[in-house]
Structure formats: structure tokens, C-alpha cells
Write a protein that holds these residues in place. Sequence first.
Motif, PDB file in Angstrom:
ATOM      1  N   ASP A 123      -1.066   4.948  -9.539  1.00 22.09           N
ATOM      2  CA  ASP A 123      -1.256   6.367 -10.108  1.00 22.09           C
ATOM      3  C   ASP A 123      -1.947   7.277  -8.834  1.00 22.09           C
ATOM      4  OD1 ASP A 123      -1.521   8.449 -12.006  1.00 22.09           O
ATOM      5  OD2 ASP A 123      -3.685   8.270 -11.837  1.00 22.09           O
ATOM      6  N   SER A 124      -2.444   6.694  -7.885  1.00 18.90           N
ATOM      7  CA  SER A 124      -2.966   7.244  -6.853  1.00 18.90           C
ATOM      8  C   SER A 124      -1.993   7.321  -5.620  1.00 18.90           C
ATOM      9  CB  SER A 124      -4.289   6.963  -6.329  1.00 18.90           C
ATOM     10  OG  SER A 124      -4.168   5.493  -5.834  1.00 18.90           O
ATOM     11  N   GLY A 125      -0.659   6.688  -5.970  1.00 17.28           N
ATOM     12  CA  GLY A 125       0.214   6.550  -4.778  1.00 17.28           C
ATOM     13  C   GLY A 125       0.310   5.390  -3.939  1.00 17.28           C
ATOM     14  N   GLN A 126      -0.723   4.632  -4.188  1.00 18.61           N
ATOM     15  CA  GLN A 126      -0.911   3.249  -3.183  1.00 18.61           C
ATOM     16  C   GLN A 126      -0.141   2.206  -3.732  1.00 18.61           C
ATOM     17  OE1 GLN A 126      -2.616   3.931  -0.492  1.00 18.61           O
ATOM     18  NE2 GLN A 126      -3.074   6.062  -1.516  1.00 18.61           N
ATOM     19  N   SER A 127       0.062   1.167  -2.929  1.00 21.09           N
ATOM     20  CA  SER A 127       0.750   0.067  -3.167  1.00 21.09           C
ATOM     21  C   SER A 127      -0.276  -1.013  -3.760  1.00 21.09           C
ATOM     22  CB  SER A 127       1.382  -0.580  -1.901  1.00 21.09           C
ATOM     23  OG  SER A 127       1.744  -1.826  -2.357  1.00 21.09           O
ATOM     24  N   ALA A 128       0.239  -1.822  -4.703  1.00 24.52           N
ATOM     25  CA  ALA A 128      -0.853  -2.966  -5.210  1.00 24.52           C
ATOM     26  C   ALA A 128      -0.944  -3.935  -4.273  1.00 24.52           C
ATOM     27  CB  ALA A 128      -0.073  -3.617  -6.353  1.00 24.52           C
ATOM     28  N   TRP A 129      -0.657  -3.959  -3.134  1.00 30.95           N
ATOM     29  CA  TRP A 129      -0.801  -4.734  -1.996  1.00 30.95           C
ATOM     30  C   TRP A 129      -2.406  -4.430  -1.565  1.00 30.95           C
ATOM     31  CZ3 TRP A 129       1.545  -9.174  -1.293  1.00 30.95           C
ATOM     32  CH2 TRP A 129       2.631  -9.200  -1.605  1.00 30.95           C
ATOM     33  N   TRP A 130      -2.806  -3.454  -1.949  1.00 28.58           N
ATOM     34  CA  TRP A 130      -4.343  -3.175  -1.542  1.00 28.58           C
ATOM     35  C   TRP A 130      -5.333  -4.118  -2.342  1.00 28.58           C
ATOM     36  CZ3 TRP A 130      -6.439  -0.202   1.865  1.00 28.58           C
ATOM     37  CH2 TRP A 130      -5.676   0.697   2.690  1.00 28.58           C
ATOM     38  N   LEU A 131      -4.762  -4.730  -3.183  1.00 27.53           N
ATOM     39  CA  LEU A 131      -5.632  -5.679  -4.080  1.00 27.53           C
ATOM     40  C   LEU A 131      -5.883  -6.716  -3.339  1.00 27.53           C
ATOM     41  CD1 LEU A 131      -4.222  -5.801  -7.589  1.00 27.53           C
ATOM     42  CD2 LEU A 131      -6.409  -5.217  -6.862  1.00 27.53           C
ATOM     43  N   LEU A 132      -5.138  -6.867  -2.022  1.00 23.52           N
ATOM     44  CA  LEU A 132      -5.374  -8.179  -1.043  1.00 23.52           C
ATOM     45  C   LEU A 132      -6.993  -8.064  -0.713  1.00 23.52           C
ATOM     46  CD1 LEU A 132      -2.212  -8.838   0.490  1.00 23.52           C
ATOM     47  CD2 LEU A 132      -3.435 -10.293  -1.221  1.00 23.52           C
ATOM     48  N   LEU A 133      -7.529  -6.738  -0.362  1.00 25.85           N
ATOM     49  CA  LEU A 133      -8.867  -6.362  -0.198  1.00 25.85           C
ATOM     50  C   LEU A 133      -9.908  -7.109  -1.037  1.00 25.85           C
ATOM     51  CD1 LEU A 133      -8.956  -2.701   1.047  1.00 25.85           C
ATOM     52  CD2 LEU A 133      -8.982  -4.750   2.511  1.00 25.85           C
ATOM     53  N   MET A 134      -9.376  -7.376  -2.292  1.00 21.85           N
ATOM     54  CA  MET A 134     -10.311  -7.898  -3.420  1.00 21.85           C
ATOM     55  C   MET A 134     -10.518  -9.372  -3.031  1.00 21.85           C
ATOM     56  SD  MET A 134     -11.669  -5.522  -5.190  1.00 21.85           S
ATOM     57  CE  MET A 134     -12.389  -6.336  -6.750  1.00 21.85           C
ATOM     58  N   LYS A 162       1.374  12.932  -7.841  1.00 23.59           N
ATOM     59  CA  LYS A 162       2.505  13.339  -8.702  1.00 23.59           C
ATOM     60  C   LYS A 162       3.817  13.407  -7.720  1.00 23.59           C
ATOM     61  CE  LYS A 162       0.474  14.884 -13.118  1.00 23.59           C
ATOM     62  NZ  LYS A 162       0.494  15.825 -14.068  1.00 23.59           N
ATOM     63  N   GLU A 163       3.582  14.005  -6.652  1.00 22.64           N
ATOM     64  CA  GLU A 163       4.623  14.351  -5.925  1.00 22.64           C
ATOM     65  C   GLU A 163       4.725  13.039  -4.666  1.00 22.64           C
ATOM     66  OE1 GLU A 163       2.053  16.641  -6.072  1.00 22.64           O
ATOM     67  OE2 GLU A 163       2.941  17.668  -7.490  1.00 22.64           O
ATOM     68  N   ASN A 164       5.977  12.828  -4.369  1.00 25.89           N
ATOM     69  CA  ASN A 164       6.336  11.711  -3.494  1.00 25.89           C
ATOM     70  C   ASN A 164       5.520  10.419  -3.900  1.00 25.89           C
ATOM     71  OD1 ASN A 164       7.962  13.401  -2.030  1.00 25.89           O
ATOM     72  ND2 ASN A 164       6.022  14.068  -0.906  1.00 25.89           N
ATOM     73  N   TYR A 167       5.823   5.453  -7.946  1.00 32.11           N
ATOM     74  CA  TYR A 167       5.569   4.883  -9.104  1.00 32.11           C
ATOM     75  C   TYR A 167       5.313   5.799 -10.073  1.00 32.11           C
ATOM     76  CZ  TYR A 167       3.997   1.553  -5.582  1.00 32.11           C
ATOM     77  OH  TYR A 167       4.028   0.744  -4.354  1.00 32.11           O
ATOM     78  N   HIS A 168       5.239   7.022 -10.227  1.00 36.69           N
ATOM     79  CA  HIS A 168       5.246   8.118 -11.188  1.00 36.69           C
ATOM     80  C   HIS A 168       6.073   8.310 -11.850  1.00 36.69           C
ATOM     81  CE1 HIS A 168       3.181  11.294 -13.145  1.00 36.69           C
ATOM     82  NE2 HIS A 168       1.817  10.973 -12.950  1.00 36.69           N
ATOM     83  N   LYS A 169       6.366   8.820 -13.288  1.00 36.13           N
ATOM     84  CA  LYS A 169       7.422   8.877 -13.717  1.00 36.13           C
ATOM     85  C   LYS A 169       8.173  10.391 -13.408  1.00 36.13           C
ATOM     86  CE  LYS A 169       5.305  11.702 -17.448  1.00 36.13           C
ATOM     87  NZ  LYS A 169       5.010  11.766 -18.889  1.00 36.13           N
ATOM     88  N   ASN A 170       7.546  11.364 -12.849  1.00 38.05           N
ATOM     89  CA  ASN A 170       8.223  12.382 -12.458  1.00 38.05           C
ATOM     90  C   ASN A 170       9.101  12.141 -11.244  1.00 38.05           C
ATOM     91  OD1 ASN A 170       6.790  13.890 -14.364  1.00 38.05           O
ATOM     92  ND2 ASN A 170       5.112  14.473 -13.045  1.00 38.05           N
ATOM     93  N   ASN A 171       9.022  11.223 -10.624  1.00 38.09           N
ATOM     94  CA  ASN A 171       9.778  10.984  -9.369  1.00 38.09           C
ATOM     95  C   ASN A 171      10.828  10.083  -9.751  1.00 38.09           C
ATOM     96  OD1 ASN A 171       8.357  12.681  -7.725  1.00 38.09           O
ATOM     97  ND2 ASN A 171       6.648  11.069  -7.428  1.00 38.09           N
TER      98      ASN A 171
END
Length: 172
Positions: A123-134, A162-164, A167-171
Motif C-alpha cells: 500500500d505504501s509502494g514498497q516491496s515485500a522484501w523489506w520484511l527481511l529486515l524483520m 496511488k501514483e506509480n 501494487y495498487h489497483k489504480n495502476n
Amino acid sequence: MPKKTAVKTTKSKSKPVAAAKKAISKNSVKETYSKTYTNMFQAYKAFWKRGFTEWAGTSSRSEYWWSVLVNFIVMLMFFLYFLLILHLKSYNLLSVIVYILFLLYGVAMIIPLLSLYVRRLHDSGQSAWWLLLMLANFVQISVLNTVISIVFLVLMLLPTKKENNPYHKNNK
């Protein structure tokens, strides 16, 4: 006298067919994008309902924070119960059952929470790979844990992009 010619108009069948196909495709594919929740219980219900099946799409900040709040309250209730048991030193069958329920709740909560993290990052435009930080948070270096926790908290606080946003439906 000029000859009148009748203009033959034909209605295109493609518009109703296209509308029907669009309606079918909308009904067959579930909407997996962020919805703002104003009710804590709706958000918590969505946490469990979407948690095991929906990893794609997005989750709004309200869905994330309401779910985190309810999970915190449930875990706090377990913790306070255990403190009471320790203080009274009254170990019985009920305390064992509550402990087992606590463990089951904690284990069951892992998958929906990870799913919620993935959707919130999307939703914030980030990749799920940031979960590796966890995963790096399991390292027992206190300074690193603090920095990683702050970075992950900032990622969860980011507004909906929402822009660019791929992962968002508007794009799509």
C-alpha cells in the motif's frame, strides 16, 4: 424530387457483450485492495479473513493499526493473567489451559500478521522484501534491533501511494 434513402442504423452488440464480460470479471475476481476501516472489529475480522489467503493487494493504515491494537490488547490480557497467576502462586489446570491458548493464539497470528505486513508495504509502494529486515531483528544486537524496529515502524506509517505504485489497483 430527391429520393429519400433510409439510413439503416444497427446497434452494436459489442457494448452489451463487453459490459457483461466486465461485470463477470469484476464478480469473479475479489477486490484485494485497501479499504479504510473505521470500526476496530471489522478490521480485526478482515485481519483473520484475509490473513491466510491474500498476500497480494494492499491494506490501509487503519486496517493495519486496528489489527495491531486488538492483537496487543489480547496479548496484554494474557500477560496480565500470567502476572496474576505468578503473584498468587496458584498454578492449576485453568492456568495450563490459558497458557496453551496463549501459545496457539501466538502461533496462529504469525501468518496473518506477515500477510498484513506484505499488504501494508504494498500500500505504501514498497516491496515485500523489506520484511527481511524483520528477520534481522532476531539477531541479539540491541542497537541493530532498535534501528530495524524504527525503520519498520516508519515503513508501516507511510501513507497510501496511488501514483506509480505497481501494487495498487489504480495502476493496473
